[in-house]
Write an enzyme that holds these catalytic residues in place. Structure first.
Site: not given
Ligand code: GCB
Length: 754
Positions: A387-388, A442, A448, A522, A543
């Protein structure tokens, strides 16, 4: 003293060791002979974490307990079973070192037979350490790494002949199912047996009605078995989460030695880069939510009650899929996914992959544990291996690492679907997009970076350039703080209203793309993230569609409920935005009904037919309290919701978030005297440059080495993320002044023009 309950076979006994532990923080390091009596600490029961919303200690702690078995297991082998200890765990029994486990989310066991003393009370010392290491993933992440023995500990006694309890924390029996071309279920059973060479193995499969559908007898020496269940009934997600049950028995002619049971199902999962996900040959759009495993007040030391509460809410919202991020969750969670029919994405905690063999070796162990402990779950359709990881840039060693994990996955699960979740900055042509079977991005457009609408363009562009990639959105979301409200919501105002708007717009774009396998919101719940201090909330990522304590469903929850759930309801939005100063307001309603009528102070003011979002404009408010009621009908039943709005003379300023540390909210930098070009002059470096470009310029990089070594540490050549974005992610580590100073030094360095 041990209290406990019996295990599942006559021969195997399992005792729960959750009570009567002594806990202490250990700042002086492990002392191999520091006895129980000298250092008792406080008495606690499991599950336990030492981290709270105000204590984010990351270090070593000691759990101690005495063990004395009253039953006679002297001829047995004895195993300590830890269902989860975060992150590194070392065990000593009677001052003898038993072993170490590195990884905070999987089940692991130790054989203590040789060290257990039947003559006396045994002293068990368990050191648990959640300090950051160089090798145990996650190396970083936007979630609290709660330390502790946060799941149960068991003592398991089995005869010398038994299913191997040391095989990657699994049941000693693993099963992987397939459906063949004749719609028969094929069950591949792998039995790992210790001291069973002269014994027999019985495998019995019963269906959900308890009917025996397969009985196989074999020599226990044989490890692999292939069982056929003719015309099996399929596990078909929420529509029909049909499960079978396997009992494996190790026996001689007249004695049972050991027995284990596993629940499983048959289903076929496929991905198509044009049409998305297919379950049992039918197209299913993934309408998913992601979740962590923590809860307010208890952190990760959750119980079954917490888990059930989460499933109640997930059921209510009507999602059909779950992303169990960013690590292995409790066995009970996967069991419930099987039972309720959620299409599940499981994953290992791989969030950063520096060029360090230790990280990959450890990730491989964690991946094997995840697979062997869970491959029988029909709900797990996707297996996430990273992941990322490209947060700080990409590298050849990173590609190699992901390939190795992917190959390992397929060597164990040849029919399984491996998955990656990449971040926005990963370029369309990056090798990271072509390694796993399934790809998620993601994407946080409109939160952002950039505008929400840009998501549409991004997806079409990606799909055009990579038509063979099975793409979906593995995360999207926006933070909200329920104290903040606005009738003109804007990005980063942290209002509940912006969060709703963000989801309405983003989901509309996602829904319009037939080639996507779907998406995961998310996040379903707010969760602990001790690196955060944002939007008026410390230590949490907000979130969630539901608050950390699961008490409040935010408006955005009802947006998805209106989209996904068949349970009729009607919901007035913005109820917490009570005080208003306008004569007329807009009232928004989320509902899955086809009609809605609005009443203010007992008088009907409007009514409308529609779906999901009803927006009643120019609704008049009288000074003081106004009762707003909305009614809708379906199949002869009426559904109602009510709200109170209070009209006042002046605006309620408490609804506005004022950021005490605006960090890099650069718009705030501009004044009447100083505009954008003063902060970001053309032809000069600034925080808006990509990390990879800054790295290529010695002078610019020197500024960062001096002023922001934490950033330099994480960066790799070629990184496409901007420095501004990195600061945003690490916002509580830098003050606005520090960022302004770094920007001002960078803007003195001209870019070369050739
Ligand atoms: C993402 C991550 C996650 C974070 C989310 C965020 O891309 O995978 O772990 O919590 O962003 O809220 O920034």
């Amino acid at each position: 003293m041990i209290c406990g309950k019996e295990g599942m076979s006559d021969m195997r006994k399992q005792y729960l060791l959750d009570e009567g532990w002594y806990f202490d923080k250990i700042t002086e390091g492990i002392d191999e002979f520091s006895g129980y009596l000298e250092n008792r600490g406080v008495e606690i029961n499991l599950p336990h974490t030492w981290n709270t919303e105000t204590d984010n200690y990351r270090g070593l702690c000691l759990y101690q307990k005495t063990l004395k078995l009253e039953e006679n297991h002297q001829k047995d082998r004895m195993f300590l079973e830890f269902l989860g200890a975060n992150s590194v765990c070392q065990v000593y029994l009677n001052d003898k070192y038993i072993g170490e486990h590195r990884g905070g989310y999987s089940t692991f066991r130790f054989d203590i037979t040789e060290v257990y003393d039947w003559e006396k009370e045994n002293i068990l010392r368990v050191y648990v350490d959640n300090s950051q290491t160089n090798d145990v993933s996650p190396l970083n992440g936007d979630f609290t790494i709660y330390g502790g023995l946060y799941r149960s500990v068991n003592l398991i006694c089995v005869p010398e002949s038994h299913f191997d309890l040391m095989f990657y924390g699994s049941a000693g029996v693993t099963i992987q199912s397939e459906v063949d071309e004749n719609a028969n279920g094929v069950l591949n059973v792998d039995c790992h047996i210790v001291n069973g060479d002269n014994l027999l193995l019985d495998l019995k499969v019963v269906d959900a009605e308890g009917v025996v559908v397969n009985k196989t007898e074999a020599l226990a020496k044989k490890q692999k078995h292939r069982l056929i269940i003719e015309k099996c009934e399929l596990w078909n997600g929420k529509a029909n989460p049909y499960l079978y049950h396997l009992t494996a028995t190790l026996r001689s002619e007249n004695k049972i030695y050991d027995q284990v049971e596993l629940t499983f199902g048959f289903r076929k999962c496929q991905l198509n880069s044009d049409t998305g996900f297919l379950l049992n040959n039918e197209s299913v759009k993934i309408n998913g939510v992601a979740k962590h495993q923590d809860f307010s007040d208890v952190g990760n030391a959750i119980t079954s009650e917490h888990i059930k509460k989460d499933f109640e809410l997930i059921h209510e919202i009507g999602a059909n899929a779950l992303r169990l991020s960013h690590y292995q969750h409790a066995q009970e969670v996967y069991d419930l996914c099987d039972q309720f029919g959620y299409i599940t994405w499981a994953e290992i905690p791989m969030m950063a992959m520096p060029n360090n063999d230790g990280v990959i070796d450890n990730a491989k162990e964690q991946l094997k544990e995840l697979i062997y402990q869970n491959c029988h779950h029909p709900s797990i359709c996707f297996w996430g291996i990273q992941n990322e990881i490209a947060m700080g840039g990409e590298s050849l060693s990173m590609y190699k690492g992901v390939h190795e994990l992917n190959d390992l996955f397929h060597s164990i699960m040849p029919h399984g679907i491996s998955a990656s979740a990449n971040m926005y900055y990963v370029q369309n042509a990056s090798p990271l997009n072509f390694i796993t079977d399934m790809l998620g991005y993601n994407l946080y457009y409109g939160w952002y970076y950039e505008d929400i609408e840009k998501l549409d363009e991004w997806m079409n562009h990606f799909h055009k350039e990579n038509p063979e990639v099975c793409l979906g959105i593995s995360e999207y979301g926006a933070d909200s703080n329920l104290a903040f409200h606005s009738d003109q919501p804007k990005v980063k105002d942290y209002t509940e209203e912006f969060q709703s708007l963000y989801h309405e717009k983003t989901y509309a774009i996602i829904e319009s793309k037939p080639y996507l396998w779907g998406s995961f919101v998310w996040n379903m719940f707010d969760f602990g993230s001790d690196i955060r201090n944002e939007g008026g909330t410390k230590g949490k990522n907000c979130k969630g569609l539901v608050t950390f304590d699961r008490e409040i469903k935010k408006d955005a929850f009802y947006f998805y409920k209106a989209k996904w759930s068949d349970n009729p309801f009607i919901h007035i939005c913005e109820k917490r935005f009570v005080n208003r100063c306008d004569e007329q307001i807009t009232i928004k309603v989320y509902s899955n009904l086809k009609n809605a009528s609005l009443y203010v102070n007992g008088v009907q003011v409007d009514s409308s037919e529609g779906e999901t979002i009803y927006s009643f404009v120019n609704v008049p408010l009288t000074m003081g309290e106004n009762e707003v009621v909305v009614r809708g009908n379906s199949k002869g039943n009426e559904y109602i919701d009510k709200a109170i709005f209070v009209r006042k003379d002046t605006k309620d300023e408490s609804y506005v978030f004022v950021d005490p540390n605006p960090g890099i909210n650069v718009e705030n930098w501009f004044t009447q005297e100083k505009g954008e070009l003063d902060y970001f002059p053309e032809g000069y470096y600034s925080i808006k440059d990509k990390m990879g470009h800054l790295m290529e310029n010695k002078e610019a990089w020197k500024v960062l080495e001096e002023k922001a070594p934490q950033v330099v540490e994480r960066s790799l050549p070629g990184s496409a993320v901007t420095l501004m974005w990195v600061f945003d992610k690490m916002r509580n580590r830098f003050t606005e002044e520090e960022i302004l100073e770094i920007n001002s030094q960078l803007t003195k360095i001209p870019k070369k023009t050739d």
